[in-house]
Write a protein that holds these residues in place. Structure first.
Motif, PDB file in Angstrom:
ATOM      1  N   ALA A   1       0.840  -1.197   0.000  1.00 27.73           N
ATOM      2  CA  ALA A   1       0.000   0.000   0.000  1.00 27.73           C
ATOM      3  C   ALA A   1       0.877   1.250   0.000  1.00 27.73           C
ATOM      4  O   ALA A   1       2.012   1.233   0.489  1.00 27.73           O
ATOM      5  N   THR A   2       0.344   2.336  -0.538  1.00 27.01           N
ATOM      6  CA  THR A   2       1.111   3.582  -0.655  1.00 27.01           C
ATOM      7  C   THR A   2       1.099   4.344   0.672  1.00 27.01           C
ATOM      8  O   THR A   2       0.503   5.409   0.806  1.00 27.01           O
ATOM      9  N   ILE A   3       1.788   3.773   1.656  1.00 26.35           N
ATOM     10  CA  ILE A   3       1.832   4.336   2.998  1.00 26.35           C
ATOM     11  C   ILE A   3       3.095   3.815   3.672  1.00 26.35           C
ATOM     12  O   ILE A   3       3.705   2.837   3.201  1.00 26.35           O
TER      13      ILE A   3
ATOM     14  N   GLN B   1      -0.682  -2.983   8.372  1.00 27.94           N
ATOM     15  CA  GLN B   1      -1.890  -3.709   7.982  1.00 27.94           C
ATOM     16  C   GLN B   1      -2.777  -2.922   7.005  1.00 27.94           C
ATOM     17  O   GLN B   1      -3.881  -3.358   6.693  1.00 27.94           O
ATOM     18  N   THR B   2      -2.302  -1.786   6.531  1.00 24.90           N
ATOM     19  CA  THR B   2      -3.093  -0.993   5.590  1.00 24.90           C
ATOM     20  C   THR B   2      -3.301  -1.766   4.295  1.00 24.90           C
ATOM     21  O   THR B   2      -2.357  -2.332   3.733  1.00 24.90           O
ATOM     22  N   LYS B   3      -4.524  -1.807   3.818  1.00 24.41           N
ATOM     23  CA  LYS B   3      -4.867  -2.547   2.613  1.00 24.41           C
ATOM     24  C   LYS B   3      -4.631  -1.709   1.362  1.00 24.41           C
ATOM     25  O   LYS B   3      -4.714  -0.488   1.391  1.00 24.41           O
ATOM     26  N   LYS B   4      -4.369  -2.390   0.268  1.00 23.85           N
ATOM     27  CA  LYS B   4      -4.267  -1.710  -1.032  1.00 23.85           C
ATOM     28  C   LYS B   4      -5.682  -1.516  -1.575  1.00 23.85           C
ATOM     29  O   LYS B   4      -6.120  -2.205  -2.485  1.00 23.85           O
ATOM     30  N   GLY B   5      -6.392  -0.576  -0.969  1.00 27.54           N
ATOM     31  CA  GLY B   5      -7.777  -0.352  -1.353  1.00 27.54           C
ATOM     32  C   GLY B   5      -8.227   1.046  -1.017  1.00 27.54           C
ATOM     33  O   GLY B   5      -7.412   1.925  -0.708  1.00 27.54           O
ATOM     34  N   ASP B   6      -9.549   1.243  -1.040  1.00 31.58           N
ATOM     35  CA  ASP B   6     -10.137   2.561  -0.816  1.00 31.58           C
ATOM     36  C   ASP B   6     -10.492   2.765   0.656  1.00 31.58           C
ATOM     37  O   ASP B   6     -11.061   1.872   1.292  1.00 31.58           O
TER      38      ASP B   6
ATOM     39  N   GLY C   1      -3.045   6.154  -4.614  1.00 28.11           N
ATOM     40  CA  GLY C   1      -2.854   7.472  -4.029  1.00 28.11           C
ATOM     41  C   GLY C   1      -3.841   8.506  -4.524  1.00 28.11           C
ATOM     42  O   GLY C   1      -3.729   9.686  -4.187  1.00 28.11           O
ATOM     43  N   ASP C   2      -4.824   8.074  -5.314  1.00 28.56           N
ATOM     44  CA  ASP C   2      -5.815   8.991  -5.881  1.00 28.56           C
ATOM     45  C   ASP C   2      -7.025   9.130  -4.961  1.00 28.56           C
ATOM     46  O   ASP C   2      -7.260   8.297  -4.076  1.00 28.56           O
TER      47      ASP C   2
ATOM     48  N   LEU D   1     -17.159   7.404  -4.131  1.00 30.95           N
ATOM     49  CA  LEU D   1     -17.777   6.089  -4.137  1.00 30.95           C
ATOM     50  C   LEU D   1     -19.219   6.189  -3.640  1.00 30.95           C
ATOM     51  O   LEU D   1     -19.523   7.005  -2.773  1.00 30.95           O
ATOM     52  N   PRO D   2     -20.106   5.360  -4.173  1.00 25.52           N
ATOM     53  CA  PRO D   2     -21.475   5.310  -3.626  1.00 25.52           C
ATOM     54  C   PRO D   2     -21.433   4.949  -2.142  1.00 25.52           C
ATOM     55  O   PRO D   2     -20.572   4.186  -1.705  1.00 25.52           O
ATOM     56  N   TYR D   3     -22.360   5.481  -1.375  1.00 26.95           N
ATOM     57  CA  TYR D   3     -22.380   5.240   0.070  1.00 26.95           C
ATOM     58  C   TYR D   3     -22.404   3.759   0.420  1.00 26.95           C
ATOM     59  O   TYR D   3     -21.880   3.341   1.454  1.00 26.95           O
ATOM     60  N   ARG D   4     -23.030   2.961  -0.431  1.00 30.95           N
ATOM     61  CA  ARG D   4     -23.199   1.533  -0.123  1.00 30.95           C
ATOM     62  C   ARG D   4     -21.916   0.727  -0.316  1.00 30.95           C
ATOM     63  O   ARG D   4     -21.853  -0.444   0.054  1.00 30.95           O
ATOM     64  N   THR D   5     -20.871   1.332  -0.894  1.00 29.07           N
ATOM     65  CA  THR D   5     -19.614   0.624  -1.145  1.00 29.07           C
ATOM     66  C   THR D   5     -18.976   0.160   0.162  1.00 29.07           C
ATOM     67  O   THR D   5     -18.916   0.898   1.142  1.00 29.07           O
ATOM     68  N   ALA D   6     -18.516  -1.068   0.174  1.00 21.45           N
ATOM     69  CA  ALA D   6     -17.803  -1.602   1.343  1.00 21.45           C
ATOM     70  C   ALA D   6     -16.326  -1.244   1.201  1.00 21.45           C
ATOM     71  O   ALA D   6     -15.586  -1.890   0.452  1.00 21.45           O
ATOM     72  N   ALA D   7     -15.902  -0.191   1.883  1.00 23.62           N
ATOM     73  CA  ALA D   7     -14.513   0.275   1.820  1.00 23.62           C
ATOM     74  C   ALA D   7     -13.891   0.210   3.212  1.00 23.62           C
ATOM     75  O   ALA D   7     -14.564  -0.094   4.205  1.00 23.62           O
ATOM     76  N   TYR D   8     -12.611   0.493   3.295  1.00 25.64           N
ATOM     77  CA  TYR D   8     -11.894   0.435   4.563  1.00 25.64           C
ATOM     78  C   TYR D   8     -11.950   1.787   5.283  1.00 25.64           C
ATOM     79  O   TYR D   8     -12.348   2.796   4.709  1.00 25.64           O
ATOM     80  N   VAL D   9     -11.536   1.772   6.559  1.00 22.98           N
ATOM     81  CA  VAL D   9     -11.587   2.995   7.365  1.00 22.98           C
ATOM     82  C   VAL D   9     -10.307   3.123   8.189  1.00 22.98           C
ATOM     83  O   VAL D   9      -9.845   2.153   8.804  1.00 22.98           O
TER      84      VAL D   9
END
Length: 217
Positions: A153-155, A162-167, A197-198, A202-210
């Motif tokens: 991940a870009t971090i 443990q940061t995921k390569k995701g949103d 890094g962009d 995303l739609p509210y219903r998207t399952a993303a990370y926090v």
């Protein structure tokens, strides 16, 4: 004689070229390593009780960034409420905006929204802190950097392993969804990708990370 001189000239040119290339490669490597060292001095590990740790100590649950004066939830790999694997739809209880239960975590059987993690972090006073919230896009972007680990991940991986390569969700909402295939959903919230890094909507219903943040203690 001319042939010998020509060969000597070719050898000199080749030597100069490869010497320059090696020096340039070494210099770039030095600059990259120095940038990582500078980044490392920004961060301080914080344990679950709120105590600062030395760089080689652990376990840590949070990180303090001295450049922004912000505390960050690291994300764990322990199936706790703060496991980085869990995903969340975007929802604000205060504003009643978003989709509350479209993510996945073990502690909410009906599904998980960002409000669940915020509530849990403040209820349990993660790192002795009860002021956790979603970050703004500009706050979350301060953590983005070229990955020091190939394919990661870009971090800064040493502090956020443990940061995921995701949103990852931010607090910015009521933005127009611009992805053509999802434009019928009209509105969503801003997320930052730790793959590219962009930023994106995303739609509210998207399952993303926090990755929660706090500017207080």
């Amino acid at each position: 004689m001319k042939s010998l001189v020509y060969r000597l000239l070719v050898l000199c040119v080749c030597f100069a070229f490869f010497s320059t290339a090696s020096w340039l490669s070494f210099s770039l490597s030095q600059l990259f390593n120095q940038s990582l060292e500078i980044e490392a001095t920004r961060f301080t590990k914080v344990d679950k009780y709120g105590e600062y740790l030395s760089p080689n100590d652990g376990p840590w649950h949070c990180v303090y960034d001295s450049s922004t004066k912000l505390y960050w939830m690291v994300g764990r790999d322990d199936e706790s409420p703060f496991d980085s694997y869990w995903s969340y739809s975007w929802y604000s209880e205060k504003l009643n905006i978003g989709v509350p239960d479209a993510g996945s975590c073990f502690y909410e059987s009906a599904g998980c929204g960002t409000h669940h993690l915020i509530s849990k972090a403040n209820e349990l006073a993660l790192c002795n802190n009860k002021h956790w919230r979603l970050p703004t896009p500009s706050e979350l972007l301060t953590l983005v950097q070229p990955s020091p680990k190939t394919g990661g991940a870009t971090i800064h991986h040493a502090y956020f392993p443990q940061t995921k390569k995701g949103d990852y969700w931010t607090a910015s909402h009521s933005q127009e969804v611009t992805t053509n295939a999802l434009s019928y959903l009209k509105e969503g919230a801003v997320a930052v990708s730790f793959r590219t890094g962009d930023i994106k909507v995303l739609p509210y219903r998207t399952a993303a990370y926090v990755k929660l943040v706090s500017s207080k203690r």
